[in-house]
Design an enzyme around this catalytic site. Structure first.
Site, PDB file in Angstrom:
ATOM      1  N   PRO A   1       4.369  57.457  51.078  1.00 32.79           N
ATOM      2  CA  PRO A   1       4.336  57.671  52.520  1.00 32.79           C
ATOM      3  C   PRO A   1       5.501  56.935  53.190  1.00 32.79           C
ATOM      4  CG  PRO A   1       2.539  56.239  51.828  1.00 32.79           C
ATOM      5  CD  PRO A   1       3.226  56.703  50.589  1.00 32.79           C
ATOM      6  N   HIS A   2       6.081  57.564  54.190  1.00 28.19           N
ATOM      7  CA  HIS A   2       7.222  56.945  54.859  1.00 28.19           C
ATOM      8  C   HIS A   2       7.257  57.381  56.316  1.00 28.19           C
ATOM      9  CE1 HIS A   2       8.481  60.685  52.919  1.00 28.19           C
ATOM     10  NE2 HIS A   2       9.290  60.868  53.940  1.00 28.19           N
TER      11      HIS A   2
END
Length: 154
Positions: free
Chosen positions: A65-66
């Site tokens: 996730p970013h």
């Protein structure tokens, strides 16, 4: 760039059980707040917005996730090893247990992409993932992650 530029020991955690993907995003946001002083509300909102575009579970039990944030001046990371894998809508439909969250300034451009590529390359290595899964001590996990780049370069 190597992972020691993105990750501090305080941003590496082992978590026993989480009930949902949303709860995981909240944990990542709390960790980035504690380790780097990032607003957790902004972080969780940005992670959820990015996840709505498409899942960041890349397969083989790994998720990346970013998010891009206003209140940050460099790319930073958090790593979580889950004792109990969590459903994540990954490309291979497998639950995740290794999660590396990246947070970048809104205008980071290439730096964000390079960091994402580095983390992806590192967590595609089955030997590194095996070491991460075999250890429950955050300081050992940090060492495995940050020494992996220099070992591959040698």
């Amino acid at each position: 760039m190597d992972l020691s530029n993105l990750l501090v020991p305080e941003a590496v955690k082992v978590i026993g059980h989480l009930s949902s993907k949303k709860r995981l995003m909240q944990e990542l946001s709390d960790i980035v707040c504690d380790a780097y002083g990032v607003c957790p509300v902004n972080a969780v909102d940005a992670l959820q917005e990015r996840e709505a575009l498409g899942p960041t579970g890349v397969g083989h039990g790994v998720a990346l996730p970013h998010a891009r944030l206003r209140d940050i001046d460099r790319v930073v990371g958090v790593f979580v090893r889950l004792d109990k894998p969590l459903p994540f809508d990954s490309v291979d439909r497998q639950p995740v247990d290794l999660v590396f969250g990246l947070f970048a300034p809104e205008d980071s451009g290439v730096a964000h992409l390079k960091a994402l590529a580095l983390v992806s390359r590192t967590l595609r290595d089955p030997n590194i993932c095996a070491k991460l899964r075999a250890n429950g001590d955050p300081s050992t996990l940090y060492t495995v992650l940050t020494e992996s780049e220099s070992t591959r370069a040698a």
